[in-house]
Design an enzyme around this catalytic site. Structure first.
Site, PDB file in Angstrom:
ATOM      1  CG  HIS A  24      -8.502   6.096  10.571  1.00  9.41           C
ATOM      2  ND1 HIS A  24      -7.319   6.004  11.270  1.00  9.41           N
ATOM      3  CD2 HIS A  24      -9.382   6.721  11.383  1.00  9.41           C
ATOM      4  CE1 HIS A  24      -7.490   6.535  12.479  1.00  9.41           C
ATOM      5  NE2 HIS A  24      -8.739   6.993  12.569  1.00  9.41           N
TER       6      HIS A  24
ATOM      7  CB  SER B 210      -2.349   2.060 -21.055  1.00 11.58           C
ATOM      8  OG  SER B 210      -1.744   0.828 -21.340  1.00 11.58           O
TER       9      SER B 210
ATOM     10  CE  LYS C 227      -4.862   1.791 -16.506  1.00 10.88           C
ATOM     11  NZ  LYS C 227      -3.975   1.108 -15.816  1.00 10.88           N
TER      12      LYS C 227
ATOM     13  CD  GLU D  75      -0.330   7.772 -11.491  1.00 10.44           C
ATOM     14  OE1 GLU D  75       0.571   7.478 -12.289  1.00 10.44           O
ATOM     15  OE2 GLU D  75      -1.400   7.145 -11.407  1.00 10.44           O
TER      16      GLU D  75
END
Ligand code: ARG
Length: 475
Positions: A156, A277, A283, A290
């Protein structure tokens, strides 16, 4: 407009119809398989006395020449033709005159395209299997170095019990190993040659289908000509296996994204596999992971698309089946790209072992082992569960770990607690004692690693002599 079938028509095809019908923009992808299949067909026609030795020589020489020129880039595949088959035949006629017109004897584009797609898919399957194997090698190397790298195992997405990095990655090893097994079994099922099925009902020429099958590296001919031209099961199976590969890669990517987050800091993705970024200078984003996760959808899409295309098609060939190509090609390229990039990202990724270990220590991952300690001292498990639950509550209030509770306090909770409790619930003990095969304990993991190593030491593809060279057997 250049097509093979003008004879019975009295009007030119409408340009829009022609464009809608044409497939050359995508079926040129298997130009190599198309010409290899034609070479095999011609050789077989020669062996059966349907073509003369001279004709065979001329046709094979010209086909090899066209193939060579296309590969070299000196001959470009013109979109003026309806499909790759028409292009090759027109080119042969241009070079050989009437002899070129004999290529298509005893053959239909239906069995020709069935052969081309099967040969192309077979090659893609072998390449994908090779990439999966490279990924497994990288996984095994990381596993071997991390038998003692402790980390929390999750259920979980909540910390559950301590495991090791080797054990966690071992789960993915098993998944990708099964993916390879799927490739192997699909290969064996699909490796039969449809050429000679004709349009649907075979031909009246005395073709030697066994010989063509041998020349093209198949185990033998398909056994029903209607099935031969209309079967796309092998491709659906392959797309399904590719979808499963993507599902595995996507789950793994999701974990890497979580592990790479500021909150977790379990891993650091190498600069070469991260992106920045445009606005936030601090970043470093896990874009590759992804994208792998994101591209999973298009591979599933290809599988669902083909299943849907096939479901209402009466026997035998129907033009709907031309739709088997574009999404499938996209899926094949996507999976190969994702596998290569993912393997590169994984092999350069840094594991922040200290962070993993302290996360495991600070998340009550040894609570089950604390309960087991009580059970070993005669407390019934259900009572032990309740006692440790209270201990956890008390630790949360104090902001400490279970093994930071002083012995006096432990004894107040239950008189069975002794000094050896601390050792019994240490991270090292919790993992080491999980000894059954498949568990994270080092001794169990070593046995598994030996098996995985042995598995990687041999390769099912080694037995496939015909296709290692990727070209026709010169019989
Ligand atoms: N482009 C076609 C395909 O991909 C080739 C077979 C054409 N056959 C036919 N009968 N029109 O399926």
């Amino acid at each position: 407009m250049a097509q093979l079938w003008g004879g019975r028509f009295t009007k030119e095809t409408d340009q829009l119809v022609y464009n809608f019908n044409a497939s050359i923009s995508f079926d040129k992808k298997f130009y190599k398989q198309d010409m290899e299949g034609s070479i095999a067909h011609v050789k077989m026609l020669g062996k059966q006395g349907i073509l003369t030795g001279q004709e065979v020589e001329g046709l094979v020489g010209a086909l090899k020449g066209i193939l060579h020129e296309v590969e070299e880039g000196t001959l470009s595949i013109s979109h003026e033709y309806e499909d790759i088959h028409s292009f090759v035949e027109a080119e042969l006629i241009r070079r050989l005159g009437d002899t070129g017109k004999k290529l298509h004897t005893g053959r239909s584009r239906n069995d020709q395209v069935a052969l081309d797609m099967r040969m192309f898919t077979r090659q893609e399957l072998l390449e994908t299997d090779g990439l999966l194997k490279e990924l497994l090698h990288v996984l095994l190397a990381i596993m071997e170095q991390n038998l003692d790298t402790y980390m929390p195992g999750f259920t979980h997405l909540q910390k559950a019990q301590p495991v090791t990095l080797a054990h966690h990655l071992g789960a993915y090893f098993e998944m990708f190993k099964r993916d390879r097994q799927r490739m192997e079994s699909i290969y064996h099922r699909m490796n039969y040659c449809p050429l000679g099925s004709g349009a649907l009902a075979g031909t009246t020429y005395p073709l030697d289908r066994q010989y063509t099958a041998e020349l093209t590296g198949f185990y033998g001919p398909t056994l029903n000509s209607m099935d031969g031209v209309s079967d796309r099961d092998y491709l659906i199976e392959f797309l399904s296996a590719l979808s499963t590969v993507m599902m595995h890669l996507s789950r793994f990517s999701e974990e890497i994204i979580i592990w790479n987050s500021n909150e977790y800091q379990f891993v650091e993705i190498d600069d070469a596999y991260s992106t920045g970024s445009s606005i936030m200078p601090q970043k470093k984003n896990p874009d590759i992971a992804e994208l792998v996760r994101g591209k999973t959808g298009r591979v599933y899409g290809a599988m669902v698309s083909l299943l849907t295309t096939m479901k209402g098609i009466p026997l035998a060939y129907n033009k709907d089946m031309q739709e088997d190509k574009e999404f499938a090609f996209d899926a094949m390229d996507t999976v190969k790209g994702c596998l290569a990039l993912f393997t590169g990202m994984l092999s350069t990724m840094k594991f922040q072992k200290g962070n993993m270990e302290s996360s495991a220590k600070n998340g009550f991952t040894n609570a089950t082992d604390a309960a087991d300690y009580l059970v070993n001292h005669g407390v019934p498990f259900r009572d032990a569960h309740g006692i440790v639950g209270q201990m956890v509550l008390c630790c949360i209030e104090k902001g400490i770990a279970i093994d930071e509770l002083p012995l006096e306090e432990l004894k107040d909770i239950s008189p069975v607690f002794q000094e050896d409790f601390y050792d019994a619930v240490s991270m090292e003990t919790c993992v080491r004692k999980r000894l059954t095969i498949g568990a994270p304990g080092q001794e169990a993991m070593k046995q598994v690693l030996a098996l995985e190593k042995e598995y990687l030491g041999s390769d099912w593809k080694a037995g496939l002599k015909e296709w290692e060279v990727g070209l026709l057997r010169d019989v």
